[in-house]
Motif scaffolding. Structure first.
Motif, PDB file in Angstrom:
ATOM      1  N   LYS A 151       0.843  -1.186   0.000  1.00  0.00           N
ATOM      2  CA  LYS A 151       0.000   0.000   0.000  1.00  0.00           C
ATOM      3  C   LYS A 151       0.882   1.241   0.000  1.00  0.00           C
ATOM      4  CE  LYS A 151      -3.918  -2.170   0.313  1.00  0.00           C
ATOM      5  NZ  LYS A 151      -4.655  -2.306  -0.963  1.00  0.00           N
ATOM      6  N   LYS A 152       0.350   2.286  -0.594  1.00  0.00           N
ATOM      7  CA  LYS A 152       1.074   3.546  -0.560  1.00  0.00           C
ATOM      8  C   LYS A 152       1.389   3.907   0.883  1.00  0.00           C
ATOM      9  CE  LYS A 152       1.030   8.231  -2.315  1.00  0.00           C
ATOM     10  NZ  LYS A 152       0.324   9.280  -3.059  1.00  0.00           N
TER      11      LYS A 152
ATOM     12  N   VAL B 234       9.876   4.306   0.427  1.00  0.00           N
ATOM     13  CA  VAL B 234       8.449   4.257   0.745  1.00  0.00           C
ATOM     14  C   VAL B 234       7.679   3.964  -0.543  1.00  0.00           C
ATOM     15  CG1 VAL B 234       8.196   6.772   0.500  1.00  0.00           C
ATOM     16  CG2 VAL B 234       6.525   5.498   1.856  1.00  0.00           C
ATOM     17  N   VAL B 235       6.642   3.165  -0.426  1.00  0.00           N
ATOM     18  CA  VAL B 235       5.820   2.859  -1.591  1.00  0.00           C
ATOM     19  C   VAL B 235       5.057   4.125  -1.995  1.00  0.00           C
ATOM     20  CG1 VAL B 235       3.898   1.481  -2.490  1.00  0.00           C
ATOM     21  CG2 VAL B 235       5.587   0.437  -0.946  1.00  0.00           C
TER      22      VAL B 235
ATOM     23  N   VAL C 250       8.697   3.314  -5.888  1.00  0.00           N
ATOM     24  CA  VAL C 250       9.193   3.620  -4.544  1.00  0.00           C
ATOM     25  C   VAL C 250       9.974   4.932  -4.563  1.00  0.00           C
ATOM     26  CG1 VAL C 250       9.327   1.176  -3.891  1.00  0.00           C
ATOM     27  CG2 VAL C 250      11.373   2.336  -4.771  1.00  0.00           C
ATOM     28  N   LYS C 251       9.926   5.591  -3.409  1.00  0.00           N
ATOM     29  CA  LYS C 251      10.635   6.867  -3.254  1.00  0.00           C
ATOM     30  C   LYS C 251      11.631   6.715  -2.112  1.00  0.00           C
ATOM     31  CE  LYS C 251       9.588  11.687  -1.911  1.00  0.00           C
ATOM     32  NZ  LYS C 251      10.092  12.464  -3.048  1.00  0.00           N
ATOM     33  N   LEU C 252      12.818   7.249  -2.318  1.00  0.00           N
ATOM     34  CA  LEU C 252      13.842   7.159  -1.277  1.00  0.00           C
ATOM     35  C   LEU C 252      13.431   7.954  -0.038  1.00  0.00           C
ATOM     36  CD1 LEU C 252      16.737   6.164  -0.589  1.00  0.00           C
ATOM     37  CD2 LEU C 252      17.555   8.383  -1.378  1.00  0.00           C
ATOM     38  N   VAL C 253      13.582   7.332   1.124  1.00  0.00           N
ATOM     39  CA  VAL C 253      13.375   8.038   2.383  1.00  0.00           C
ATOM     40  C   VAL C 253      14.723   8.443   2.949  1.00  0.00           C
ATOM     41  CG1 VAL C 253      12.534   7.834   4.755  1.00  0.00           C
ATOM     42  CG2 VAL C 253      11.218   6.855   2.874  1.00  0.00           C
ATOM     43  N   ARG C 254      15.590   7.455   3.105  1.00  0.00           N
ATOM     44  CA  ARG C 254      16.962   7.806   3.501  1.00  0.00           C
ATOM     45  C   ARG C 254      17.924   6.678   3.188  1.00  0.00           C
ATOM     46  NH1 ARG C 254      18.653   6.981   9.686  1.00  0.00           N
ATOM     47  NH2 ARG C 254      17.080   5.479  10.340  1.00  0.00           N
ATOM     48  N   LYS C 255      19.132   7.113   2.878  1.00  0.00           N
ATOM     49  CA  LYS C 255      20.229   6.173   2.685  1.00  0.00           C
ATOM     50  C   LYS C 255      20.992   6.115   3.994  1.00  0.00           C
ATOM     51  CE  LYS C 255      24.599   5.720   0.216  1.00  0.00           C
ATOM     52  NZ  LYS C 255      25.541   6.344  -0.735  1.00  0.00           N
ATOM     53  N   PHE C 256      21.295   4.905   4.473  1.00  0.00           N
ATOM     54  CA  PHE C 256      22.072   4.780   5.702  1.00  0.00           C
ATOM     55  C   PHE C 256      23.517   5.214   5.446  1.00  0.00           C
ATOM     56  CE2 PHE C 256      19.142   0.983   6.811  1.00  0.00           C
ATOM     57  CZ  PHE C 256      18.164   1.842   7.293  1.00  0.00           C
TER      58      PHE C 256
END
Length: 153
Positions: free
Chosen positions: A44-45, A66-67, A101-107
């Motif tokens: 789901k989004k 994130v979707v 998908v959209k990037l939230v954060r790169k570790f």
DNA sequence: GCCAACGTTGGC
DNA sequence: GCCAACGTTGGC
């Protein structure tokens, strides 16, 4: 909300490629496994995804996405020039789906498979990606697994 | 519906 | 490059 893990080879498409994409958003095409497809159709989004790097010097979780768009037919299945072309797929009843998908954060540093394995007898004892012989490219992650792994960052 | 053969994944 | 593990295909 649900949690997931998706694998990609960084030599093909890694977390830096996602970061460079327009709006840090990209389609996740090319999945050609029924079980993985079924999981993508459940997404789901707003669901969160661990972006896992496989077949590379340090396999492991590279960050969070994130979707952004729920499952829709993967156009590469109908493209005879694509590596992911599937002559058996009917455009009126597509076999293969993808999500955006959209990037939230790169570790800052990848949470390596080695590190995850240190907890394979404990908090991560049921984690699918740590199971022997697992090859599934899209897997569900439980809330407790998600929280625990976030605490390792 | 079984199962051998084959192709792919993915860590090492 | 190797190979274990697994999913899929296709003959029967």
């Amino acid at each position: 909300m649900n949690y997931w893990l998706m694998k990609s080879e960084p030599s093909t498409f890694g977390i830096d490629d996602l970061a460079r994409a327009r709006n840090s958003t990209s389609g996740w095409d090319g999945v050609r496994n029924f079980q993985a497809r079924n999981y993508m159709r459940e997404m789901k989004k707003g669901d969160l995804v661990f972006f896992y790097h496989s077949s590379c010097p340090v396999p492991g979780i590279a960050g969070v996405a994130v979707v952004q768009r729920e499952a829709y037919p993967d156009p590469t299945q109908f493209d005879s020039k694509s590596d992911h072309y599937d002559a058996m797929s009917d455009p009126d009843n597509p076999r293969w789906f993808m999500v955006d998908v959209k990037l939230v954060r790169k570790f800052d540093t990848v949470i390596s498979l080695d590190e995850l394995r240190k907890h394979a007898a404990g908090k991560l004892k049921d984690m699918i990606v740590l199971k022997r012989g697992n090859r599934l490219s899209v897997t569900p992650v439980t809330k407790s697994e998600w929280s625990f792994i976030e605490s390792l960052v």
